[in-house]
Design an enzyme around this catalytic site. Structure first.
Site, PDB file in Angstrom:
ATOM      1  N   ASP A 323       2.738  -4.290  -3.611  1.00  0.00           N
ATOM      2  CA  ASP A 323       1.318  -4.097  -3.352  1.00  0.00           C
ATOM      3  C   ASP A 323       0.554  -4.445  -4.624  1.00  0.00           C
ATOM      4  O   ASP A 323       1.150  -4.700  -5.679  1.00  0.00           O
ATOM      5  CB  ASP A 323       1.041  -2.661  -2.899  1.00  0.00           C
ATOM      6  CG  ASP A 323      -0.197  -2.555  -2.021  1.00  0.00           C
ATOM      7  OD1 ASP A 323      -1.066  -3.440  -2.097  1.00  0.00           O
ATOM      8  OD2 ASP A 323      -0.297  -1.576  -1.259  1.00  0.00           O
ATOM      9  N   GLU A 521      -8.517   2.811   1.322  1.00  0.00           N
ATOM     10  CA  GLU A 521      -7.597   3.592   0.506  1.00  0.00           C
ATOM     11  C   GLU A 521      -8.268   4.170  -0.741  1.00  0.00           C
ATOM     12  O   GLU A 521      -9.166   3.577  -1.317  1.00  0.00           O
ATOM     13  CB  GLU A 521      -6.416   2.715   0.097  1.00  0.00           C
ATOM     14  CG  GLU A 521      -6.832   1.419  -0.568  1.00  0.00           C
ATOM     15  CD  GLU A 521      -5.710   0.404  -0.609  1.00  0.00           C
ATOM     16  OE1 GLU A 521      -4.732   0.653  -1.316  1.00  0.00           O
ATOM     17  OE2 GLU A 521      -5.811  -0.623   0.065  1.00  0.00           O
TER      18      GLU A 521
END
Length: 845
Positions: A323, A521
């Site tokens: 990520d 997020e």
């Protein structure tokens, strides 16, 4: 994944590169775990000798430099096609709110042209072995970065529908719209099994129920990639899928994004492996490692789970991608150097901006023996396997069958499917007095801040990473109000829109659309599940005002998770959990509005994919956990056919309520302005809203970009050149009453690398033109080169006497040349200032 990086942090980048030059030891940190027998033993895919031979032939011709390049994934705004060829870069991505040419209105052809440029450069034989670059993008509920794309309900809504065939079709349509822009790969589906609804990514989870996640994950992957063993698998009308985020990102303590899942291995397998097992059964080709940890060990460095379990026990033969700079969180690593992540089993490193330093460091580490050459070959072999399976070698992006077909973006058939998904995703929680369905022959009031706002109903990952408010960003979409108006007027009734509920003609019924603003997020994490905690009960005041007038009230609640809404339920005759339904608001009207004879046109079939809390403190509320006492259990949902009415009066005085006292106020926190305020860039000619990761005034006289400080995109970098009367302002909200804070402080975080060559001033505005200007140059001068610093200024000194209602509570006026970074901005009721009023008064103007 994250939003793009700013050049203003070149100094931070350089220090990261330098710190990466120390030589690591070969021994990686020890991994926790050790019960492979708890995991199912999957069988490896059948051998493909021809595919293996092609990979072997490519590997045999590749240098170390070329192999390392395949492990690198860079963001499109930090790399050129020529650089991609020179460094043999294996992949690019566009972060949320990142578009070709930094233009939100980039056309389909713009996307295709950029894909072509990178692919052609990567296939240049003069630079080495021709290996096509692959482009990844976030398409978590449709091709959300592309203007006019079809946006489906987020996963939480699809979990409420719980229809695998519907989800498969959604994956298929998403792939077609992505293929139209010539992009190869999507970072979806998220297969998290969210266990604490305080987590800001709960809406990316299909359900708290592992089995539901497993079957929907399998369906989505099959839709995106095609069916394994058939001619459709990875054919030109499908793209590569990515199951994420391995593993237990939905199981962290207190729902902390990027936190620690403190659970035993049996629970890890029983709950959090489910989605990956479904995705693997459907042939998923890539899996993204999680930012989070398992019992204290970062997943990007977890050899046991990434290699021994995922690639060994579960026989995954695709590749693992990291990520956004997730490797930099592994102990001993930086964004520019992380042999441990590679050794642990991450095959492709998402290193959006530090990619060049990472490439140099990794080449050196391989040559010096700090990375096993066999492990490097394994990573490259896996990447090549996926590229070959997907046909990326076969033809340039623009020559693929769907590339450039702009008519596929938001196609009528795709929107019809999304509208159906909305219908199936809504959950009816209450229907007292049979107020639903609404008779369309009367007069209907539609109210609430979400009534005519496609951005609010679309949620996060829509145009921008954190979402984008308003309708202008979503051509072709239908707001909930527009859908209701169409249905009511078609039957002879009338509709009135009044966001604040102040109707002109008394309505027969009011539909109030409200809920959470978009988020993604990090920024979406909560302390408790109370909706609009403390004094901020704007929606509740509206509901109660309408009820007090004797008007039946139907609430449509937009949210990324279940929240404690007992007061709102009590103030509503009917209450619908609509989640974030996406671009097709007419799907809401399909269920709310009856036909001309007063009969339901469709029934409610959605059922809760998550348990609904009875108190704000029930963040972790799952049937397999002790003390399970929800207000509405997993699977709850009413229907017209059943005739149920739902709960009666619910308790409102429960443990965990936020204080109603005046609290400190965040004007801008973690990259998000206080709702409904917005950030604007302004010059003498006009203004431009900062709605994504990048904005610039004409001739780039002022450029503002998001940067990463503590979290992704949680701060701003400002650069200005030749500026006259330009600035950055927080505006567009109702006048802010600062009376409770007058004896307190305005606090904001800044970082200044080089002293500005022009003036910098703080601006507050009361009304239309009562501005107070406070020069900042003398305050900033001592902070140059000191990294992030906090200024705490007495608020009373910063406003015009007697003016306590601010139309602009914070602004920066900029002249000349300069640059700085800006972090959180807040008002506090008390505290010790860094500067006195006298010091501010002495500052030269």
């Amino acid at each position: 994944m994250r939003s793009p990086f700013s050049l203003i942090h070149a100094m931070v980048l350089m220090s990261t590169i330098l710190s990466a030059c120390s030589t690591p030891s070969r021994q990686a940190p020890a991994a926790t775990g050790g019960r492979p027998d708890l995991w199912p033993q999957r069988q490896a895919a059948p051998a493909d000798p021809a595919l293996k031979a092609r990979i072997d032939a490519l590997l045999a011709r590749m240098s170390v430099e070329e192999k390392v390049g395949q492990l690198v994934q860079a963001e499109i705004h930090s790399i050129t096609p020529e650089e991609a060829a020179r460094y043999h870069v294996g992949s690019i991505l566009n972060g949320g709110g990142s578009w070709p040419g930094r233009r939100a209105d980039a056309t389909v052809q713009d996307w295709v042209d950029l894909a072509d440029a990178f692919w052609v450069a990567s296939m240049n034989k003069a630079e080495g072995v021709p290996i096509p670059i692959m482009w990844g993008t976030d398409a978590v509920h449709g091709h959300g970065n592309v203007r006019g794309a079809t946006l489906f309900p987020h996963n939480i809504g699809l979990g409420a529908a719980d229809d695998p065939e519907l989800v498969r079709r959604i994956g298929e349509v998403t792939a077609r719209e992505v293929a139209a822009t010539a992009i190869d790969w999507i970072f979806a589906p998220a297969v998290s099994v969210a266990q604490d609804d305080r987590w800001g990514r709960t809406y990316e989870s299909f359900s708290e129920d592992p089995e539901r996640v497993r079957r929907l994950a399998a369906a989505f992957v099959e839709g995106v990639q095609g069916r394994v063993g058939t001619a459709s698998f990875l054919d030109p009308e499908h793209v590569i899928a990515c199951a994420k985020h391995f593993i237990a990102d939905g199981g962290t303590e207190n729902g902390d994004d990027q936190g620690d899942a403190r659970i035993d291995e049996a629970e890890l397998v029983r709950v959090h492996a489910a989605g990956y097992l479904g995705a693997l059964d459907a042939g998923v080709q890539t899996i993204m490692a999680s930012f989070s940890s398992w019992n204290g060990e970062k997943m990007h460095g977890h050899r046991y789970l990434l290699t021994d379990i995922l690639k060994g026990r579960l026989a995954f033969d695709g590749f693992v991608v990291g990520d956004w700079n997730g490797h930099g969180q592994v102990p001993g690593c930086t964004n520019a150097s992380c042999p441990w992540a590679i050794e642990a089993g991450v095959d492709m490193i998402m290193v959006p901006t530090h990619w060049k330093a990472f490439w140099h460091n990794t080449v050196r580490q391989v040559k010096e023996g700090h990375i096993d050459p066999a492990r490097l070959d394994d990573a490259v072999r896996r990447i090549l396997r996926v590229k070959l399976r997907a046909g990326l070698f076969d033809r340039r992006p623009s020559q693929r069958p769907l590339a450039g077909r702009a008519e596929l973006i938001g196609h009528a058939e795709h929107r019809a499917l999304a509208r159906r998904a909305v219908r199936q995703s809504l959950v009816l929680l209450k229907n007292a007095g049979g107020v639903l369905p609404i008779d369309p022959r009367g007069h209907v009031l539609v109210a609430g801040e979400g009534a005519d706002d496609v951005g609010m109903q679309a949620g996060g990952w829509s145009v921008n990473w954190q979402g984008a408010r308003g309708n202008e960003h979503f051509p072709g979409a239908t707001s909930i109000f527009a859908g209701i108006r169409e249905a009511v007027e078609a039957a002879g009734g009338s509709v009135e829109l009044a966001v604040d509920g102040r109707w002109r003609r008394r309505p027969d019924v009011a539909v109030v659309v409200f809920g959470e603003p978009p988020y993604a997020e990090g920024r979406g994490d909560l302390k408790t599940l109370e909706f609009e905690p403390g004094r901020r009960k704007k929606a509740l005041h509206l509901l109660r005002a309408l009820k007090a007038q004797g008007i039946p009230v139907v609430s449509v609640f937009l949210s990324g998770r279940p929240l404690w809404v007992n007061p709102e339920l009590n103030a509503s005759d009917a209450f619908v959990a609509a989640w974030w339904p996406g671009s097709e608001g007419a799907g809401v009207a399909d269920l709310l509005i009856a036909d001309a004879q007063g009969r339901p046109r469709y029934d409610f079939t959605g059922r809760l994919p998550f348990s609904w809390p009875a108190t704000p403190l029930q963040g972790r509320l799952n049937p397999h956990h002790p003390d399970y006492a929800p207000l509405f259990p997993l699977g709850y949902g009413l229907s017209y056919a059943g005739g149920e009415v739902g709960p009666g009066r619910l308790p409102e005085d429960v443990p965990g309520l936020a204080s109603t006292e005046v609290e400190d106020l965040d004007l801008y926190r973690a990259g998000r302005p206080l709702e409904p305020w917005k950030l604007f860039l302004r010059d003498a000619a006009g203004s431009q809203m900062l709605s994504g990761a990048y904005a610039a005034l004409p001739d780039e006289v002022l450029v503002v970009e998001t940067i990463d400080r503590r979290l992704q995109g949680d701060a701003l970098a400002l650069r200005w050149k030749g500026a006259r009367e330009v600035g950055l302002y927080l505006a567009q909200g109702d006048p802010l009453d600062i009376e409770p804070y007058l004896d307190g402080l305005l606090i904001f975080d800044v970082a200044v690398d080089v002293a500005p060559a022009g003036s910098v001033a703080l601006v507050t505005v009361a009304g239309q033109d009562a501005a107070r200007i406070t020069p900042l140059n003398d305050l900033l001068a001592p902070l140059v080169g000191q990294g992030w610093q906090t200024l705490r200024l007495p608020l009373r000194c910063l406003v015009t006497d007697g003016q306590t209602r601010l139309s602009v509570p914070f602004g920066l006026a900029l002249e000349g040349d300069g640059g700085m970074a800006l972090g959180d901005i807040r008002l506090v009721r008390s505290g010790v200032p860094t500067h006195t009023c006298a010091a501010l008064a002495r500052a030269p103007s």
